[in-house]
Design a protein around this motif. Sequence first.
Motif, short mmCIF file in Angstrom:
data_model
loop_
_atom_site.label_atom_id
_atom_site.label_comp_id
_atom_site.label_asym_id
_atom_site.label_seq_id
_atom_site.Cartn_x
_atom_site.Cartn_y
_atom_site.Cartn_z
N GLU A 1 46.35 31.75 37.57
CA GLU A 1 47.75 31.64 37.96
C GLU A 1 48.41 30.42 37.32
O GLU A 1 49.58 30.46 36.94
CB GLU A 1 47.88 31.56 39.48
CG GLU A 1 47.62 32.89 40.15
CD GLU A 1 47.61 32.83 41.67
OE1 GLU A 1 47.51 31.70 42.23
OE2 GLU A 1 47.68 33.90 42.30
N PRO B 1 48.05 33.36 33.09
CA PRO B 1 48.47 34.34 34.10
C PRO B 1 48.47 35.79 33.62
O PRO B 1 49.49 36.47 33.62
CB PRO B 1 49.88 33.86 34.46
CG PRO B 1 50.38 33.20 33.23
CD PRO B 1 49.17 32.56 32.60
N THR C 1 44.13 37.12 37.57
CA THR C 1 44.90 36.73 38.75
C THR C 1 44.96 37.77 39.86
O THR C 1 45.26 37.43 41.00
CB THR C 1 46.35 36.39 38.36
OG1 THR C 1 46.96 37.56 37.79
CG2 THR C 1 46.40 35.24 37.37
#
Length: 147
Positions: A30, A34, A39
């Motif tokens: 994150e 990402p 994630t």
Amino acid sequence: MRFYDDISIGDEYRSEPYRISQSEIIEFGEKYDPQPFHTDPEAAENSVFGGLVASGWQTAALCMRLHVQSSEETATQAGVGIDDLRWHRPLRPGDSLRLRSEIIGKRPSESRGDRGFVTTRHEGVNQDDDLVISYEATAMVRRHSDE
């Protein structure tokens, strides 16, 4: 403290294992990488990886941690480069990463007699001894002060 002059080609180091958690993978992903397979466990199921995997950059950062923890205190002044970085297989939640390191080269500085350059081959392996990551790192290392 190990100085340039104390290091020999062929010296080897082994780290203790580091077990990575799902929450660590998601947190790193994150913040720094990402992509859904780093994630989101559900979205990762439909990826080429078939599940959540650590970012390759997180794997590399973990190798740096393992290197620092496993090698004797060395008079390293700076890292100067990484060559032949390869990710061979993903690191998954619950996997344990270990680092195998071997000194493969060294050369004195041409411009400064108080330092030299040391190249180390690193291999990160999982709990099954499968190769996860490999690379060569070169660092500038201080020589003994009386030389």
